[in-house]
Design a protein around this motif. Structure first.
Motif, short mmCIF file in Angstrom:
data_model
loop_
_atom_site.label_atom_id
_atom_site.label_comp_id
_atom_site.label_asym_id
_atom_site.label_seq_id
_atom_site.Cartn_x
_atom_site.Cartn_y
_atom_site.Cartn_z
N PHE A 1 18.47 -34.12 -14.09
CA PHE A 1 18.90 -33.22 -13.02
C PHE A 1 17.93 -32.05 -12.85
O PHE A 1 18.29 -31.02 -12.28
N SER A 2 16.71 -32.21 -13.32
CA SER A 2 15.76 -31.10 -13.33
C SER A 2 15.37 -30.64 -11.93
O SER A 2 14.94 -29.49 -11.74
N ALA A 3 15.48 -31.51 -10.93
CA ALA A 3 15.10 -31.14 -9.57
C ALA A 3 16.29 -30.66 -8.75
O ALA A 3 16.16 -30.43 -7.54
N ALA A 4 17.45 -30.51 -9.37
CA ALA A 4 18.66 -30.12 -8.64
C ALA A 4 18.60 -28.66 -8.20
O ALA A 4 17.99 -27.81 -8.86
N SER A 5 19.23 -28.37 -7.06
CA SER A 5 19.42 -26.99 -6.63
C SER A 5 20.55 -26.37 -7.46
O SER A 5 21.11 -27.01 -8.35
N ASP A 6 20.89 -25.14 -7.11
CA ASP A 6 21.98 -24.47 -7.85
C ASP A 6 23.31 -24.53 -7.11
O ASP A 6 24.22 -23.77 -7.41
N GLU A 7 23.44 -25.46 -6.16
CA GLU A 7 24.69 -25.54 -5.39
C GLU A 7 25.86 -26.01 -6.25
O GLU A 7 27.00 -25.61 -6.03
N LEU A 8 25.59 -26.91 -7.19
CA LEU A 8 26.61 -27.38 -8.12
C LEU A 8 26.16 -27.05 -9.53
O LEU A 8 25.00 -27.26 -9.89
N SER A 9 27.08 -26.57 -10.34
CA SER A 9 26.80 -26.32 -11.75
C SER A 9 27.51 -27.37 -12.59
O SER A 9 28.34 -28.14 -12.10
N HIS A 10 27.16 -27.41 -13.87
CA HIS A 10 27.80 -28.33 -14.82
C HIS A 10 27.75 -29.78 -14.34
O HIS A 10 28.74 -30.53 -14.45
N LEU A 11 26.61 -30.20 -13.78
CA LEU A 11 26.46 -31.60 -13.38
C LEU A 11 26.63 -32.49 -14.59
O LEU A 11 26.02 -32.27 -15.64
N GLN A 12 27.44 -33.52 -14.44
CA GLN A 12 27.72 -34.38 -15.59
C GLN A 12 28.35 -35.70 -15.13
O GLN A 12 28.93 -35.79 -14.06
N TRP A 13 28.21 -36.68 -16.00
CA TRP A 13 28.89 -37.96 -15.83
C TRP A 13 30.24 -37.88 -16.52
O TRP A 13 30.31 -37.64 -17.72
N ILE A 14 31.30 -38.07 -15.76
CA ILE A 14 32.66 -37.91 -16.30
C ILE A 14 33.35 -39.26 -16.34
O ILE A 14 33.41 -39.99 -15.34
N ASP A 15 33.87 -39.60 -17.51
CA ASP A 15 34.60 -40.85 -17.68
C ASP A 15 35.77 -40.90 -16.70
O ASP A 15 36.51 -39.92 -16.56
N LEU A 16 35.93 -42.02 -16.02
CA LEU A 16 37.02 -42.15 -15.05
C LEU A 16 38.38 -41.90 -15.68
O LEU A 16 39.31 -41.40 -15.03
N GLU A 17 38.53 -42.23 -16.95
CA GLU A 17 39.81 -42.04 -17.62
C GLU A 17 40.06 -40.58 -17.97
O GLU A 17 41.20 -40.20 -18.27
N ALA A 18 39.01 -39.75 -17.94
CA ALA A 18 39.16 -38.35 -18.32
C ALA A 18 39.05 -37.40 -17.14
O ALA A 18 39.34 -36.20 -17.27
#
Length: 235
Positions: A166-183
Motif C-alpha cells: 500500500f506504499s503508493a496509497a493516498s491518505d484518504e483511507l487509514s488502516h488499510l487491511q485485509w479483513i477476514d469475512l468472518e470477522a
C-alpha cells in the motif's frame, strides 16, 4: 463576490466502490480502510475503496473493457455511456486510495487526464474485464452527501501489483487491511456496507457473476428494492 457557481453537495452523484476479495476458496478476506474522523460522509467508518465519478473518467482507454454482461447490467436503469466511466472511476479510486493497480502493461496513445497521470506513469492501462457488478445503492435523502453507488467485485489475483503493498496509497483511507469475512462484522461499518458484505459472503466461493444485481433505490418519494438483470445493448 465570485461568479463561480456553488456546487450542491447534496445532489446525487455517480460513484463506484471496489470489493477486492482474497483467498476466496480458503479463508476469504476483503480489503477495507477507515475514513477520517472529519470526513463529511461516513466519518470513522470502515469502507471499501471508492468514490465519486470524475468527468475525466469517461475519457479513459481500457486495456480490456467490461464484460458484456457487466455492461448490460450497468446500463439497466442508467444511460449507456455511464458504464465505462463507472468502471474507470472504480479502478482510479482503487489506485488512489490503496496504491493497487487493476491494469495491464501498456502505453497511453494520448496524454492521460490529470487525475490519471500517476496511474499512467506506472506503465499500465486500466483493465475492466475482471470486474463484476454486484450491487447498486442510492444514498437516502437528507444525508450530507448523496451517491448513486455501484459496487464491483474483484479477485485479488487479478491485480497487477502486490496486494500487500500500500506504499503508493493516498491518505484518504487509514488502516488499510485485509479483513477476514468472518470477522468483518466486528468493525464499524455503514449499514449498506453490511448489506453488500452479506451478498459477497454468500457467494464468496463462486467466481461466476450473480444471477441478478440487487438495487436499493432511495428517493424523495419511496425506497424500493429492485433487481437488475441487464438488457440488450443498442445497435
Amino acid at each position: 463576490m465570485s461568479d463561480t457557481p456553488k456546487i450542491d453537495k447534496t445532489a446525487l452523484r455517480d460513484a463506484a466502490s471496489v470489493i477486492v476479495l482474497r483467498d476466496r476458496n480458503r479463508q476469504p478476506s476483503v480489503l477495507m480502510g477507515q475514513r477520517g474522523q472529519k470526513a463529511a460522509f461516513m466519518p470513522n467508518k470502515f469502507v471499501f475503496p471508492g468514490g465519486a465519478v470524475d468527468v475525466e473518467d469517461s475519457l479513459v482507454p481500457f486495456a480490456t473493457p467490461l464484460s458484456p454482461l457487466c455492461l448490460n447490467r450497468l446500463i439497466d436503469d442508467a444511460p449507456v455511456d455511464r458504464a465505462p466511466a463507472l468502471a474507470a472511476a472504480a479502478i482510479r479510486e482503487l489506485w488512489e486510495e490503496t496504491g493497487l493497480i487493476l491494469g495491464k502493461p501498456g502505453t497511453w496513445s494520448d496524454a492521460p487526464p490529470q487525475n490519471w497521470r500517476d496511474f499512467a506513469k506506472s506503465g499500465h492501462l486500466p483493465n475492466a474485464a475482471p470486474m463484476q457488478f454486484v450491487f447498486r445503492a442510492i444514498t437516502p435523502p437528507g444525508r450530507p452527501r448523496r451517491f448513486d453507488a455501484r459496487f464491483f467485485l474483484l479477485d485479488a489475483d487479478d491485480l497487477a501489483t502486490d496486494p500487500d503493498d500500500f506504499s503508493a496509497a493516498s491518505d484518504e483511507l487509514s488502516h488499510l487491511q485485509w479483513i477476514d469475512l468472518e470477522a468483518v462484522r466486528g468493525f464499524d461499518l455503514p449499514f449498506i456496507t453490511e448489506v453488500v458484505l452479506a451478498e459477497v459472503a454468500a457467494r464468496a466461493a463462486d467466481p461466476n457473476p450473480p444471477a441478478s444485481v440487487p438495487f436499493f433505490r432511495n428517493d424523495d418519494e419511496e425506497s424500493l428494492f429492485m433487481r437488475l438483470y441487464g438488457k440488450p445493448l443498442p445497435d
